[in-house]
Design a protein around this motif. Sequence first.
Motif, PDB file in Angstrom:
ATOM      1  N   THR A 126       0.847  -1.192   0.000  1.00  0.00           N
ATOM      2  CA  THR A 126       0.000   0.000   0.000  1.00  0.00           C
ATOM      3  C   THR A 126       0.883   1.242   0.000  1.00  0.00           C
ATOM      4  O   THR A 126       2.082   1.177   0.304  1.00  0.00           O
ATOM      5  CB  THR A 126      -0.916   0.029   1.239  1.00  0.00           C
ATOM      6  OG1 THR A 126      -0.099   0.110   2.414  1.00  0.00           O
ATOM      7  CG2 THR A 126      -1.799  -1.210   1.297  1.00  0.00           C
ATOM      8  N   TYR A 127       0.284   2.357  -0.284  1.00  0.00           N
ATOM      9  CA  TYR A 127       1.000   3.629  -0.388  1.00  0.00           C
ATOM     10  C   TYR A 127       1.784   3.950   0.887  1.00  0.00           C
ATOM     11  O   TYR A 127       2.859   4.546   0.825  1.00  0.00           O
ATOM     12  CB  TYR A 127       0.007   4.749  -0.692  1.00  0.00           C
ATOM     13  CG  TYR A 127       0.659   6.094  -0.842  1.00  0.00           C
ATOM     14  CD1 TYR A 127       1.288   6.446  -2.029  1.00  0.00           C
ATOM     15  CD2 TYR A 127       0.650   7.017   0.210  1.00  0.00           C
ATOM     16  CE1 TYR A 127       1.901   7.677  -2.173  1.00  0.00           C
ATOM     17  CE2 TYR A 127       1.261   8.258   0.068  1.00  0.00           C
ATOM     18  CZ  TYR A 127       1.883   8.577  -1.121  1.00  0.00           C
ATOM     19  OH  TYR A 127       2.491   9.792  -1.266  1.00  0.00           O
ATOM     20  N   TYR A 128       1.286   3.557   2.027  1.00  0.00           N
ATOM     21  CA  TYR A 128       1.930   3.903   3.304  1.00  0.00           C
ATOM     22  C   TYR A 128       2.971   2.886   3.753  1.00  0.00           C
ATOM     23  O   TYR A 128       3.612   3.068   4.782  1.00  0.00           O
ATOM     24  CB  TYR A 128       0.864   4.095   4.384  1.00  0.00           C
ATOM     25  CG  TYR A 128      -0.039   5.251   4.044  1.00  0.00           C
ATOM     26  CD1 TYR A 128       0.416   6.564   4.159  1.00  0.00           C
ATOM     27  CD2 TYR A 128      -1.313   5.031   3.556  1.00  0.00           C
ATOM     28  CE1 TYR A 128      -0.393   7.631   3.810  1.00  0.00           C
ATOM     29  CE2 TYR A 128      -2.129   6.092   3.207  1.00  0.00           C
ATOM     30  CZ  TYR A 128      -1.664   7.388   3.337  1.00  0.00           C
ATOM     31  OH  TYR A 128      -2.458   8.442   2.983  1.00  0.00           O
ATOM     32  N   ASP A 129       3.157   1.842   3.012  1.00  0.00           N
ATOM     33  CA  ASP A 129       4.172   0.845   3.345  1.00  0.00           C
ATOM     34  C   ASP A 129       5.550   1.415   3.020  1.00  0.00           C
ATOM     35  O   ASP A 129       5.743   2.053   1.980  1.00  0.00           O
ATOM     36  CB  ASP A 129       3.927  -0.433   2.538  1.00  0.00           C
ATOM     37  CG  ASP A 129       4.731  -1.598   3.046  1.00  0.00           C
ATOM     38  OD1 ASP A 129       5.983  -1.519   2.993  1.00  0.00           O
ATOM     39  OD2 ASP A 129       4.133  -2.581   3.509  1.00  0.00           O
ATOM     40  N   GLN A 130       6.538   1.182   3.885  1.00  0.00           N
ATOM     41  CA  GLN A 130       7.883   1.735   3.664  1.00  0.00           C
ATOM     42  C   GLN A 130       8.538   1.155   2.405  1.00  0.00           C
ATOM     43  O   GLN A 130       9.443   1.762   1.841  1.00  0.00           O
ATOM     44  CB  GLN A 130       8.771   1.506   4.877  1.00  0.00           C
ATOM     45  CG  GLN A 130       9.097   0.040   5.142  1.00  0.00           C
ATOM     46  CD  GLN A 130       9.895  -0.143   6.414  1.00  0.00           C
ATOM     47  OE1 GLN A 130       9.783   0.659   7.345  1.00  0.00           O
ATOM     48  NE2 GLN A 130      10.687  -1.184   6.468  1.00  0.00           N
ATOM     49  N   TYR A 134       6.914   0.596  -0.432  1.00  0.00           N
ATOM     50  CA  TYR A 134       6.081   0.963  -1.584  1.00  0.00           C
ATOM     51  C   TYR A 134       6.896   1.540  -2.744  1.00  0.00           C
ATOM     52  O   TYR A 134       6.657   1.230  -3.901  1.00  0.00           O
ATOM     53  CB  TYR A 134       4.998   1.953  -1.143  1.00  0.00           C
ATOM     54  CG  TYR A 134       4.069   2.375  -2.254  1.00  0.00           C
ATOM     55  CD1 TYR A 134       3.063   1.530  -2.698  1.00  0.00           C
ATOM     56  CD2 TYR A 134       4.200   3.625  -2.856  1.00  0.00           C
ATOM     57  CE1 TYR A 134       2.212   1.902  -3.712  1.00  0.00           C
ATOM     58  CE2 TYR A 134       3.349   4.020  -3.873  1.00  0.00           C
ATOM     59  CZ  TYR A 134       2.352   3.157  -4.296  1.00  0.00           C
ATOM     60  OH  TYR A 134       1.514   3.529  -5.308  1.00  0.00           O
ATOM     61  N   ARG A 135       7.865   2.391  -2.454  1.00  0.00           N
ATOM     62  CA  ARG A 135       8.704   2.979  -3.499  1.00  0.00           C
ATOM     63  C   ARG A 135      10.036   2.239  -3.663  1.00  0.00           C
ATOM     64  O   ARG A 135      10.573   2.162  -4.761  1.00  0.00           O
ATOM     65  CB  ARG A 135       8.976   4.452  -3.194  1.00  0.00           C
ATOM     66  CG  ARG A 135       7.796   5.334  -3.504  1.00  0.00           C
ATOM     67  CD  ARG A 135       8.124   6.809  -3.355  1.00  0.00           C
ATOM     68  NE  ARG A 135       7.078   7.715  -3.727  1.00  0.00           N
ATOM     69  CZ  ARG A 135       5.848   7.740  -3.264  1.00  0.00           C
ATOM     70  NH1 ARG A 135       5.454   6.842  -2.407  1.00  0.00           N
ATOM     71  NH2 ARG A 135       4.972   8.638  -3.658  1.00  0.00           N
TER      72      ARG A 135
END
Length: 186
Positions: A39-43, A45-46
Amino acid sequence: MQFRNSRARYGAVSASLHWLVALAVFTLFGLGFYMVDLTYYDQWYRLAPHIHRSIGILLFAVVTLRLLWRFSGTVPSPLPAHSRFEVLSAHLAHWLLYLLMLVAMVSGYLISTADGSGVRVFDWFEVPSLTGRIERMEDVAGDVHYWVTWALVGLGVLHGLAAVKHHLVDRDDTLRRMLPVRLKRS
């Protein structure tokens, strides 16, 4: 172990490149499988996609090197105990593995560059987009990438199981001659 291939076994370069590619393919598959649910808030994610793309670009270079090395020298002869079916199916499987790897890497590159941006490789260098911005390329390349990577891993597992079968059941040198170190016969 010899540096180059002989008619009897693979050399250190071929064997090392083989195992490096196998490790990278299965690592990339595992990372790709993991990162699609982030998810977007997972460290991760990027970071996970950046690592995945960077290893993928480096893998393309290694596979290209591996193909050049393969065409520049000798390839070990099939073992005398192998049937014609085993020899032909092994050749077909090897070329299909190469094809699937190349399609997986090119489709991954097309996913990453669909918006016209390049691919940063571990902040060492950037591979530019060769296509520019193309509408829906990310979706089409994504579908190709998904199915091809599943096929690649499935065939890779089958390839590994065949090598283990040759080692444990047939008790021949198929697996031994692809190892970067010599194993004694049991």
